[in-house]
Design a protein around this motif. Structure first.
Motif, PDB file in Angstrom:
ATOM      1  N   LYS A 254       1.020  -1.006  -0.001  1.00  0.00           N
ATOM      2  CA  LYS A 254       0.042  -0.062   0.069  1.00  0.00           C
ATOM      3  C   LYS A 254       0.819   1.407  -0.025  1.00  0.00           C
ATOM      4  N   GLY A 255       2.140   0.950   0.030  1.00  0.00           N
ATOM      5  CA  GLY A 255       3.167   2.320  -0.338  1.00  0.00           C
ATOM      6  C   GLY A 255       3.220   3.100   1.179  1.00  0.00           C
ATOM      7  N   ARG A 256       3.209   2.146   2.427  1.00  0.00           N
ATOM      8  CA  ARG A 256       3.828   2.726   3.589  1.00  0.00           C
ATOM      9  C   ARG A 256       4.970   2.116   4.061  1.00  0.00           C
ATOM     10  N   ALA A 257       5.596   2.748   4.871  1.00  0.00           N
ATOM     11  CA  ALA A 257       6.904   2.236   5.406  1.00  0.00           C
ATOM     12  C   ALA A 257       6.718   1.222   6.176  1.00  0.00           C
ATOM     13  N   LYS A 258       7.602   0.245   5.934  1.00  0.00           N
ATOM     14  CA  LYS A 258       7.688  -0.838   7.044  1.00  0.00           C
ATOM     15  C   LYS A 258       8.321  -0.669   8.334  1.00  0.00           C
ATOM     16  N   ALA A 259       7.735  -1.118   9.286  1.00  0.00           N
ATOM     17  CA  ALA A 259       8.419  -1.113  10.619  1.00  0.00           C
ATOM     18  C   ALA A 259       9.619  -1.994  10.668  1.00  0.00           C
ATOM     19  N   ALA A 260      10.800  -1.431  10.743  1.00  0.00           N
ATOM     20  CA  ALA A 260      12.209  -2.092  10.912  1.00  0.00           C
ATOM     21  C   ALA A 260      12.320  -2.674  12.143  1.00  0.00           C
ATOM     22  N   LYS A 261      11.917  -4.283  12.182  1.00  0.00           N
ATOM     23  CA  LYS A 261      12.255  -4.865  13.372  1.00  0.00           C
ATOM     24  C   LYS A 261      13.824  -5.167  13.650  1.00  0.00           C
ATOM     25  N   LYS A 262      14.287  -5.446  12.480  1.00  0.00           N
ATOM     26  CA  LYS A 262      15.722  -5.663  12.753  1.00  0.00           C
ATOM     27  C   LYS A 262      16.524  -5.112  11.596  1.00  0.00           C
ATOM     28  N   PRO A 263      17.898  -4.638  11.733  1.00  0.00           N
ATOM     29  CA  PRO A 263      18.657  -4.290  10.592  1.00  0.00           C
ATOM     30  C   PRO A 263      18.459  -5.085   9.372  1.00  0.00           C
ATOM     31  N   VAL A 264      18.612  -4.484   8.012  1.00  0.00           N
ATOM     32  CA  VAL A 264      18.550  -5.384   6.974  1.00  0.00           C
ATOM     33  C   VAL A 264      20.075  -5.684   6.385  1.00  0.00           C
ATOM     34  N   SER A 265      20.406  -6.552   6.227  1.00  0.00           N
ATOM     35  CA  SER A 265      21.801  -6.897   6.045  1.00  0.00           C
ATOM     36  C   SER A 265      22.141  -6.005   4.674  1.00  0.00           C
ATOM     37  N   ASP A 266      23.590  -5.850   4.439  1.00  0.00           N
ATOM     38  CA  ASP A 266      23.891  -5.148   3.331  1.00  0.00           C
ATOM     39  C   ASP A 266      23.778  -6.226   1.823  1.00  0.00           C
TER      40      ASP A 266
END
Length: 360
Positions: A254-266
């Motif tokens: 829907k175009g909304r920002a996701k809640a970052a539960k944990k850092p995304v790996s590089d």
């Protein structure tokens, strides 16, 4: 001496009181007798109508008898005859008719009739209605005239400015012609070359300044919003402050920002960047990988550079650049009315040449 003055003042007061009473009596409306007078007026008018109707019936009967007993042509009798004797007979008949009608007294309403008041009221209503219509029509004409006057004043102001500018331009050209006529061709050529070089230098400096401002705007503001649109987020302008953490987390359907539960790996971010912007997003000899905003920034700079080359290329500003994909950068340039798609192919894009009409 006091008594005569007192009597005079008393008479004046009495006269004033009597005049006031007479005015009040004239202004009073006898409401109880209004209906009676109306009924009486209606009866008088109805009687008059009946009389006229009876007279009209008698005239019709007389005309019918006259037509049956007479051989006179009505159409010919209505106009003056060419025969002097017949014309004299017609005039005598007309005179006799007027003489018979003159003693008849005209119909006048009775003294207590309200017919004159009704007729006066109707006339006043017609006059008021006509006056209102005239006022509305006049107001509309005034409004239209004022608008036309303002437009003509604006046109006159523009014409005066144009005339003044043309006059100044004429004076400058005459001065230049006079100055050039007194110089040798070699000197004129040197001055022209120097002026062109100075103009080119100013253009280059202005181009550099505008380019730096554009690069700063893309780097500080636009690149992050372009990356957000590419990742499925809102279009450019709907989310002004886009952080790197938001880009790393991504967006929902829907175009909304996701809640970052944990850092995304590089590695995941780099694969996603390569999938959207391609392997060219990676910069050689850099230790750290590009972020989403940096990849969008590089794509926008590259696209603008290619479009500028296409604009100044052999196509004369009419050539299009073939896009490899539908990107947020190309859509933003079109929405900002900086570029335009081909009318029949949305994969072709070119910059809008704003100065082409002036050059032509």
């Amino acid at each position: 001496m006091v008594q005569p003055d007192t009597d005079t003042i008393a008479r004046i007061r009495k006269s004033t009181a009597e005049t006031r009473d007479l005015q009040r009596g004239a202004m009073d409306l006898d409401a109880s007798g209004t209906e009676t007078r109306l009924e009486q007026t209606v009866r008088e008018l109805q009687a008059r109508v009946d009389e006229q109707q009876a007279a009209l019936d008698q005239v019709r009967i007389y005309n019918q008898k006259l037509r049956r007993s007479s051989h006179v042509n009505i159409q010919q009798a209505a106009y003056a005859s060419g025969n002097p004797r017949d014309k004299l007979k017609q005039l005598r008949a007309v005179k006799a008719a007027y003489t018979s009608l003159t003693p008849v007294a005209p119909f006048l309403p009775s003294k207590d009739s309200v017919l004159p008041a009704l007729l006066a009221t109707r006339t006043l209503q017609q006059n008021v209605r006509g006056t209102k219509q005239a006022i509305a029509s006049t107001e509309a004409q005034i409004t239209s005239s004022e608008a036309l006057l303002k437009q003509e004043e604006a046109n006159l102001h523009d014409a005066n400015l144009i005339e003044e500018a043309l006059r100044d331009r004429t004076v400058r050209l005459e001065a230049q012609i006079e100055d050039r006529s007194q110089k040798a061709p070699a000197q004129l050529a040197k001055e022209l070359i120097a002026a062109k070089r100075a103009q080119k230098k100013r253009h280059d400096e202005e181009t550099q300044r505008l380019g730096d401002a554009l690069n700063e705007f893309v780097d500080d503001y636009l690149s992050a919003m372009l990356a957000a649109e590419e990742l499925g987020g809102p279009v450019v302008g709907d989310m002004l402050n886009v952080e790197n953490e938001t880009l790393a987390a991504g967006f929902t359907k829907k175009g909304r920002a996701k809640a970052a539960k944990k850092p995304v790996s590089d590695n995941i971010r780099q694969r996603r960047i390569d999938q959207i912007w391609g392997s060219r997003a990676a910069v050689e000899e850099e230790e750290e990988p590009l972020t989403e905003a940096e990849a969008a920034d590089a794509e926008m700079r590259e696209l603008i550079g290619i479009l500028f080359k296409t604009l100044t290329g052999p196509g004369g500003g009419r050539a299009y650049h073939q896009l490899e994909r539908d990107s947020a950068a190309s859509r933003f340039l079109v929405r900002a009315k900086i570029a335009q798609f081909h009318p029949k192919d949305a994969q072709k894009l070119r910059l809008i040449d704003f100065g082409r009409e002036l050059d032509d």
